[in-house]
Scaffold this active site. Sequence first.
Site, short mmCIF file in Angstrom:
data_model
loop_
_atom_site.label_atom_id
_atom_site.label_comp_id
_atom_site.label_asym_id
_atom_site.label_seq_id
_atom_site.Cartn_x
_atom_site.Cartn_y
_atom_site.Cartn_z
N GLU A 13 -2.68 -1.68 -3.07
CA GLU A 13 -3.76 -0.87 -2.49
C GLU A 13 -3.38 0.61 -2.54
O GLU A 13 -2.21 0.96 -2.48
CB GLU A 13 -3.97 -1.25 -1.02
CG GLU A 13 -4.35 -2.68 -0.76
CD GLU A 13 -4.53 -2.96 0.72
OE1 GLU A 13 -5.14 -3.99 1.05
OE2 GLU A 13 -4.05 -2.16 1.56
N HIS B 227 0.86 -1.19 0.00
CA HIS B 227 0.00 0.00 0.00
C HIS B 227 0.90 1.24 0.00
O HIS B 227 1.15 1.85 1.04
CB HIS B 227 -0.90 -0.01 1.23
CG HIS B 227 -1.95 1.06 1.22
ND1 HIS B 227 -3.20 0.87 1.76
CD2 HIS B 227 -1.95 2.34 0.76
CE1 HIS B 227 -3.91 1.98 1.64
NE2 HIS B 227 -3.16 2.88 1.04
N HIS C 189 -7.96 -5.38 7.68
CA HIS C 189 -7.70 -4.33 8.66
C HIS C 189 -7.93 -4.86 10.07
O HIS C 189 -9.05 -5.13 10.48
CB HIS C 189 -8.54 -3.07 8.45
CG HIS C 189 -7.88 -1.84 9.03
ND1 HIS C 189 -7.04 -1.03 8.29
CD2 HIS C 189 -7.88 -1.33 10.27
CE1 HIS C 189 -6.58 -0.05 9.06
NE2 HIS C 189 -7.07 -0.21 10.27
#
Length: 237
Positions: free
Chosen positions: A70, A43, A190
């Site tokens: 991401e 990410h 998450h």
Amino acid sequence: MTKLSVNINKMATLRNARGGNMPNIIKAARDIEGFGAQGITVHPRPDERHILYQDAYDLKEVVTTEYNIEGNPIEKFTKMVLEIKPTQVTLVPDAVDAITSNAGWDTVTHKDYLSEIITEFKRNGIRTSIFVDPEIAMIEGAVATGTDRIELYTEAFAEEYAKGNEAAVQPYAACAQRAHELGLGVNAGHDLSLDNIRFFKENVPHLLEVSIGHALICEAIYQGLDNVVKQYLQKLA
């Protein structure tokens, strides 16, 4: 089984804190795949405080499982993804100064914006996923964007589960079922950890993939990376 994609951002954070190339991100990705993980996630953020944009390019040459990138589809990010052509791009609406992702997309309000970006990614053969809160309206809104998958934002579940509230998984189960009915693949991520991943997987239907980084790397400090990856795979089987 549900696939495990390991987010290696925190390894890059450790490397960047000292400079140099320790830990080596390329070797880490290869080792994690060797330990059995079915994907690697990165990410990159605009300030490159952990994964560098160059890391994302370099990893393309070595990742042999699924490669998931991401991020917020700003111009620089979109250009990078189109050049790398990973297996999957996950769109996350994180602000430039966000410490970590903290909300999903409003897929209704941002339908046109997301649709345009998703169309371009899919035209280039890249599977798309949208990071969303566990709300039925957001799942139904995601369908209209043309995305292939949604990724359920699981922080609220993790916080409540740690307090003993097992009912916190119910909105995720309902959203996963609705997504499946509408033809969307279901990912999640998450704050998922060894403590909650088995319960989440057993109670959320049609779960194709989880992306786990922070907890997994923290657990690996005490238990070893090989051992921790294998524990996740057992719990996701």
